[in-house]
Each structure stands twice: as C-alpha cells, then as structure tokens.
Design an enzyme around this catalytic site. Structure first.
Site, short mmCIF file in Angstrom:
data_model
loop_
_atom_site.label_atom_id
_atom_site.label_comp_id
_atom_site.label_asym_id
_atom_site.label_seq_id
_atom_site.Cartn_x
_atom_site.Cartn_y
_atom_site.Cartn_z
N GLY A 1 0.84 -1.19 0.00
CA GLY A 1 0.00 0.00 0.00
C GLY A 1 0.87 1.23 0.00
O GLY A 1 2.09 1.16 -0.15
N GLY B 1 0.76 9.57 0.70
CA GLY B 1 1.57 10.74 0.48
C GLY B 1 2.96 10.65 1.07
O GLY B 1 3.87 11.35 0.63
N GLY C 1 4.79 7.82 1.10
CA GLY C 1 5.57 6.82 0.40
C GLY C 1 4.84 5.51 0.30
O GLY C 1 3.70 5.37 0.76
N VAL D 1 4.66 1.18 0.81
CA VAL D 1 5.04 0.14 1.76
C VAL D 1 5.16 -1.19 1.03
O VAL D 1 4.28 -1.55 0.23
CB VAL D 1 4.00 0.02 2.90
CG1 VAL D 1 4.44 -1.04 3.91
CG2 VAL D 1 3.81 1.35 3.59
N ASP E 1 -3.30 11.61 10.96
CA ASP E 1 -3.81 10.88 9.80
C ASP E 1 -4.48 9.57 10.23
O ASP E 1 -4.19 8.50 9.69
CB ASP E 1 -2.68 10.61 8.81
CG ASP E 1 -3.21 10.21 7.43
OD1 ASP E 1 -4.39 10.52 7.14
OD2 ASP E 1 -2.47 9.59 6.67
#
Length: 826
Positions: free
Chosen positions: A523, A526, A528, A530, A648
């Site tokens: 996944g 914003g 980066g 994974v 977030d």
C-alpha cells in the site's frame, strides 16, 4: 475550577484518609442545641451520600478534625474540614452543637496546640454575626447535612432560611453543585486552598479564586499572591483559556453573575456519578471519578496539565523535573529542608545547603560555582550591566555575600540574591547535555564533597576494572578466546545498530534484497509506499531465522542524515500494544526507509470494506478495535514525553495483528517529514474525509484533530461503510431502505439518528441486530462528540476510552451543523 482535561497516573496520598472509627454511632441528619454531636458520633444525609463527624488524617495520631466525607463508598474521602487550622487533641470531650446563646454552629473540645488549656473551648464556629442571625430564639437553629455534601445551618423559626452553609466556605475540594466565586453582598470569596501536607489539612501554599478585580476569570495563586494559572474570562459558553471545561463528560460547568454573586458551579449529567475536584497540595487542580467496578478513585484531569507549571512547587532552591518521581529534587550540594515534609509530598519548604557559604564582610570568599546544565532559570533576576564577560559576572557575584547564583549569555549578566524559586530541569531534543544555564554558588567544602563523591564513584569503577584485569590474567586461554569472540560479535552488532538505540540500521542493499527489489507493494500514500519483505535474524541460540517485515520507502524527504536518525531514534522508543512497532531504518543519501513489524491481517479498511459479502466482522471484534485504537491514541497524546499528534487516523493506518488486535501505523510522521507534512497528508486518497474542520480552514491543530478523525473512523466501524459514500442506501436489519436526502454526508445523517435515539439505524446491516445495545449507544454518542465542529467541544482521547469502557456515562450530543458545509467546500 475550569480544567484542562488530561489522563495521567498520580498518587492519592493527600486525598484518602483513615476509615472512620468503628465505634462511631450514626444518628439522623441534623444537629441542634438539644441534640449535639458528641465524640465519635456522626450524622448522615437523607440518602446516605455524605457523613459529618470527626476524623483523623492517616498518620496524624492525636489530631482530630470536623469533616464531611462520602458515606456510600468504602474509602473515607474527606471533602470539607471545619477546624482545619485548629485540630482537637481528644475525641471524647468533643462536641458539635448549636449555641443556645447566639445560634451559631460551634465545635467545642480540647485544642491540640501545646499552649492550650486543659478546659474544653470553642475551636471552630460558623461565626455568623448577630445581624445575620434571627432575632428570636437563636438556640432553635438546626444544622443539617444534605445529599449534595452541603452542611447548612437553618433558621429555627423558618427552615427555608439558610443562615450559613459549608458551600460558602470550601476547603480544598469541590463537589457538584458547590461553587467558587464572590458573594457581592458580604464581600466574602469562595476560595479553595490546598492542604499543607498529606497529614495536615491546614491551609497550604496554593489557592484558587475568582479575579478580585471583578472579571469572570479564575486564578490559581501561590502563597495568595502570585498567579501561575488562569482560566481566561467566561465568554458566555466557555472559559476562554480552557474551552474544554464545558465538554466534560461528567458534568456541565456554568458561570453565573447576578447582583448578589458571581460564581462557577458544576451540575452532574447523571446523579449516580461520584466525582470530586481537589486543589492538590502540589498545586494542581485534579478531578477524580469513583469507579464501582474497581472500588477506587480514578484520576480524570488536571490543571495545569504539567506539574512543573505550578509556580515554586519545589520551594526555595528546589528543581522541578517532570521526568523524575517525585517531581521535586534538590540540586547538588543541597538537601530537603524537611525530609518529613517531602515524604508527605509537601515540597514547599524547598532545599537547604548541605554546608554554609563562607563569605567575609570585606567580600573575600573561598566559595565557588557549580554549573547546572539545561535548567529553566529562576525568576526575579537582577541584571549587572557592568559585567562584560563571564569572568566579570562570576566575580560580581562572588563579591556580594548575598549572591546565590549567576548566568551569563549573549553579553548579559544576571545574578540572584537570597532564596530563588521555580527552577526547572529541561531536556535538549538531542538528548545531549546542553551548556550550563545557571552557575550555583557553593562553599569550598561543598564543592570538595561533590568532587570527592565523584572520585569515589570513579575509584569504585577503577577497582572493579583492576579486579577484572586480574581475573582475566588468571583465566585460561580458552576463556580469553571466548571473550575475544564475544567482543568481535558485539562490534559487528554495533555496525548494524544505531548507538544508544535498539533500532537496527539497514543498508539499502539489505532492504532491496529483503523486498525482492521492492516488488510486493502492500500500500502507500503521500508519505511513500510500503513493501513486504523478509529479513534474516539471529536467534537466541545462534540459529538463523527469518521474519516478515513491512518496509516503508519515504518520498520527498529533505531531512539530513543526522536529523533523520535523531527523529527515528525517538520514534523507536515509542512502544504500545496498540501501536505498530518500528524495528529499524535505512538512511542512505536520499533513500530513507522505515522497517516495521509485519501485520498479517492487513489494514482495517480491507477488513471492513474488502468486498467479501460472506465476511462480516462481529460486533465484539469491532468494539475491541474501537477500544484498542482509542488506547493507542491516548498513549501518543498523554503517555509520551511530548504529545504526538498522529494527524492521519483512518482505516488504512489501522493494522490488524494475528489476533485481530488493532495497531496504529504511521504515527510520528509529522515529526519526520517536517514542513512537507501538510502537503503529503492532503494528497493522500480519501484522507480529506477524516480531516478536522480547523485543519481544512488552515488553523493550528491540536490533539483534538486526532479525536475528530477517530470519530469518523468510529462511524465507519459501526456502519461498515465508507463515510464518503453518503447514505443513499443504508440497510437496517438486513433490509435496504432508501434514505431521504441521498446527497447528505453519512456522518451528518448518522449523527442525526443518534440524537433522535435511533442508534440501531446506524449499525451495519450485515450484523442483523447482533450487537450489544449499550455498547452501540455509547459508541455512537462518542462518535458524535468526537466530530463536533468546534475542537473545544470534543472530548480528549482519555475521556473517549473511559466512555467506551463504561466508566462514565455519555450524554446526548448535538448535531455538528458545520460539517455538511465544510464537506461541500472540499
């Protein structure tokens, strides 16, 4: 008083007292001239909520006080003390009565002071003036203890006429329906004052009172003179400095001003709740709630939030260190002025020098200075403009026998004469010791003792080192070889671990190989992408094993290597059962990566919205996820040295371990990416649906932004659908129905249903009603409170946990009316 709401773990030493004497007899709820209260007897309020009688604080044998305490809990907790500065020495001769002479309520007995006579005398009285008492038959007055905890003296000729009441004369504790403020007619102030120490209820150093200049603001005062905390003025709805006060889930706080008085009072939402607010002897106002399940008081909030924000809490020369326990310490060369008081959490006496200064009248001295690193300087310094260098500054202080310390910085010199207060230990971000902020004057003998103590420590280390060398010389060659082998392994380990940190340091090649050239993407957003990876790891027995990891490649990160390593090292120390654990990192030029433990069950969004019609998370699993995420956020907000705002919170950042327990991911990213954080966040898919209104409008954010996002996630967990999808078709009990106003934002519609009391309509239709009704109602109400338009109206995450656990009752929330407008703008 108006609180700042937080959660913390603090001692109740000053708040819990010895049980009432077993032999005490309980009478009715009143005292009169004909029916006095004698010895160990008590009177109880109508419903048994409060008791009036004599008590002795734990550890203070031989001193007795008239007090009011809770009657319906096993821990005797005193909320009011009458003769707090004039204890009795004996219970048997004590008598609380209504004076037949003037109608006052008075306590008679043997005073505990050494100079008192052996004859009983009046040690406390309601002290009503003759003009305030009724003119006829004053001896017919009656004193009654009410279920609010208020002791009232009633007119014998007119029982509705209150002549005197304990709520007008509080001590250190406020209970619901009591008040603080000013009686404009009499000029009296209702002020709470801390106890002197845990065994002495006499007035201490700290007090809370309304602004004597007539405003609606409340002040916390040190020594009745210096303000160290203020509430801000009442705006009509909140206190400007602490708007969170009106969002307390336990009670509604209100300020009222009339021609007769101005005061603040609290009214419970649920009369079954038992709570109290105490001005602690350490200067913080603290609220506690009684938890029946654990039969104990639970700490709820405090103001100021930080102990060291209380002025002079450690007394003269004392240093407040928020990381130590207790918070107050004495600097080198000093010791507590009273060891006994410090054991009772009374630090107001401060510290004294271990050896006196040596300074002659002509200014000659053998004294010297000890540098104190990273301290907040004391207040009330005296500038010495003539000193142009540090040497001149030091000389100016030495020549004055009253000079106790100096500092020199930026070309300026400041010195302190006599006792100084409010020293605080600070900590540099890097963890390294900073430059000396203060030079503390010590005698030659005091400095010598410190040097000798340090030499003693070094000598001990040298002795052990010599012993080790001797043993190593005697050891066999095989043992030496084994030692050398262990040293070699340790050095190799150092190359793969950051010094001073448990985090592993990986090369770019290590992680590229572990992720098969970053081929299996799990996944991203914003910050980066994974990737899944497999790393080899040495077992405890030396065998090799593999572990699965998640490798996050950070994008557009402009931090230098040193700053990045410092921030990552800090994040590596943050560990909680509901946070994803950071295992290591890579910093190779512009390539910076984080290595996390791998979560086999993926993210919450896949669990809730995966599209598998045959899979539906049970209500039990959902509620466990709600609680786990809430506890993780409490740790980030309140459990770390610095408050960490996640910024977030959304289902994609909530991962599930092998046991389906939730783990919050991506915490601390704001600290890592710095000024690029807002850009990274707002470009992430779907994130805008979780951003608090104040963030969207460009205002500064606080931890309440996470609370808002959590509320949005709660609605998704409850309903099983995305907030962004609207509520055009939402099932209830398995039958899908067309909802009116299909364009409405789902949380707005859901909030309306919660306010109407129809929480069942919000639950996931796939559950087919298999939910716990009380948990569903709590979760829905909490979600509504979390997404309130104004951040001041939202609870803290600590309050959220208590609400979800059922510790406190959550009252019906209002509908957040601005939400729909904000959604249309975004």
């Amino acid at each position: 008083m108006p609180p700042i709401i937080i959660i913390a773990t603090l001692a109740l030493l000053a708040l819990s007292y010895a049980p009432a004497p077993a032999a005490a007899a309980t009478t009715a709820d009143a005292v009169s001239a004909r029916r006095p209260l004698r010895g160990n007897d008590t009177i109880v309020s109508a419903q048994g909520k409060f008791v009036l009688g004599l008590f002795s604080p734990a550890g203070s044998s031989g001193r007795f006080y008239l007090g009011i305490w809770y009657g319906n809990i096993p821990v005797q907790t005193v909320i009011w003390v009458g003769n707090r500065a004039s204890p009795l020495s004996d219970v048997a001769s004590a008598e609380l009565r209504v004076s037949a002479h003037d109608g006052n309520l008075e306590l008679v007995g043997l005073a505990a002071s050494p100079s008192s006579s052996s004859t009983p005398s009046v040690v406390w009285s309601s002290n009503m003036s003759s003009t305030s008492l009724p003119s006829s038959s004053p001896g017919s007055n009656t004193a009654v203890i009410r279920d609010t905890g208020n002791l009232v003296l009633l007119d014998g000729g007119n029982s509705s006429n209150v002549l005197w009441q304990s709520f007008d004369h509080p001590t250190d504790t406020q209970v619901p329906e009591a008040w603080l403020g000013e009686n404009k007619l009499t000029g009296e102030y209702q002020t709470v004052t801390s106890w002197r120490n845990a065994q002495d209820p006499a007035p201490g150093m700290f007090s809370d009172t309304v602004d004597p200049n007539g405003s609606s603001e409340f002040f916390f005062l040190w020594n009745r003179s210096r303000t160290y905390w203020r509430s801000g003025v009442w705006t009509g709805r909140v206190f400007a400095g602490v708007p969170e006060a009106t969002n307390n889930v336990l009670f509604n706080q209100t300020y009222v001003e009339t021609p007769a008085y101005r005061r603040v009072t609290d009214v419970l939402y649920d009369n079954a709740t038992i709570t109290r607010t105490v001005l602690d002897l350490t200067g913080q106002m603290k609220q506690y709630v009684w938890v029946p399940a654990s039969q104990s008081w639970q700490f709820f909030w405090a103001a100021p939030t930080v102990q060291c924000d209380v002025y002079a809490v450690c007394g003269a020369f004392g240093v407040c260190d928020q990381r130590s326990q207790p918070s107050c310490q004495c600097p080198p060369g000093f010791a507590p002025a009273s060891e006994r008081d410090w054991t009772l959490s009374d630090w107001s006496g401060g510290c004294r020098r271990s050896s006196p200064l040596a300074c002659a009248r002509n200014g000659s001295t053998t004294d010297g200075f000890l540098p104190l690193n990273d301290v907040k300087l004391p207040d009330d310094s005296v500038a010495v403009s003539a000193a142009q260098s540090e040497a001149e500054c030091e000389s100016a202080c030495l020549k004055n026998c009253s000079c106790q310390a100096y500092t020199f910085s930026g070309g300026g010199c400041a010195v302190w004469h006599g006792e100084f207060r409010n020293l605080q230990q600070l900590y540099s971000d890097s963890g390294a010791s900073g430059s000396p902020g203060l030079y503390l004057r010590l005698s030659e003998s005091g400095l010598r003792d410190l040097r000798n103590a340090e030499k003693g420590k070094k000598g001990d280390r040298t002795l052990w080192l010599a012993l080790g060398i001797a043993l190593a010389g005697v050891a066999a060659l095989g043992a030496s070889s084994f030692l050398a082998w262990r040293i070699l392994l340790a050095r190799r380990s150092m190359s793969s671990n950051e010094k001073g940190s448990s985090l592993a340091v990986y090369s770019y090649g290590d992680l590229r190989a572990a992720t098969k050239n970053f081929s299996q993407r799990l996944g991203g957003g914003g910050f980066g992408s994974v990737y899944r990876g497999v790393l080899k790891q040495k077992g405890k027995k030396g065998d090799s094993a593999t572990i699965q990891v998640a490798v996050k490649k950070l994008e557009s990160l402009r931090q230098g290597d040193k700053q990045f390593r410092t921030e990552v090292s800090t994040l590596g120390q943050i560990q909680h059962v509901n946070l994803v654990r950071l295992l290591g990192f890579c910093s190779a030029g512009d390539d910076k990566m984080l290595v996390y433990e791998y979560m086999p069950n993926g993210s919450l969004d896949g669990y809730l919205f995966g599209g598998d019609s045959g899979s539906c998370p049970s209500w039990r699993d959902r509620y466990g996820i709600m609680l786990g995420v809430a506890r993780g956020l409490v740790y980030l907000h309140d459990g770390c040295h610095e408050c960490i705002i996640h910024c977030d919170i959304k289902p994609e950042n909530i991962l599930l371990d092998e046991g389906m327990s939730p783990r919050i991911a991506d915490f601390g990213m704001a600290k890592l990416v710095g000024r690029d954080f807002s850009r990274a966040l707002t470009t992430m898919r779907g994130t805008i649906g979780y951003l608090a209104p104040e963030w969207i409008s460009g205002q500064p954010i606080s931890a309440k932004a996470d609370v808002y996002s959590f509320g949005m996630v709660l609605f998704e967990i409850i309903s099983g659908q995305r907030n962004s999808e609207g509520h055009g078709r939402h099932g209830n009990g398995g039958d899908e129905v067309e909802a009116a106003g299909c364009s409405a934002f789902f949380p707005v519609w859901a909030a309306g249903k919660v306010v109407e009391g129809d929480v069942g309509a919000v639950a996931d239709a796939r559950l087919r009603g298999e939910v716990k009704a009380d948990e569903l109602e709590r979760a829905c109400r909490v979600a509504c409170w979390c997404i309130q338009d104004q951040e001041a109206h939202r609870p803290t995450m600590a309050q959220v946990v208590q609400a979800l656990e059922g510790v406190v009752r959550v009252h019906a929330p209002p509908v957040p009316r601005r939400l729909q407008h904000l959604v249309s703008l975004t």
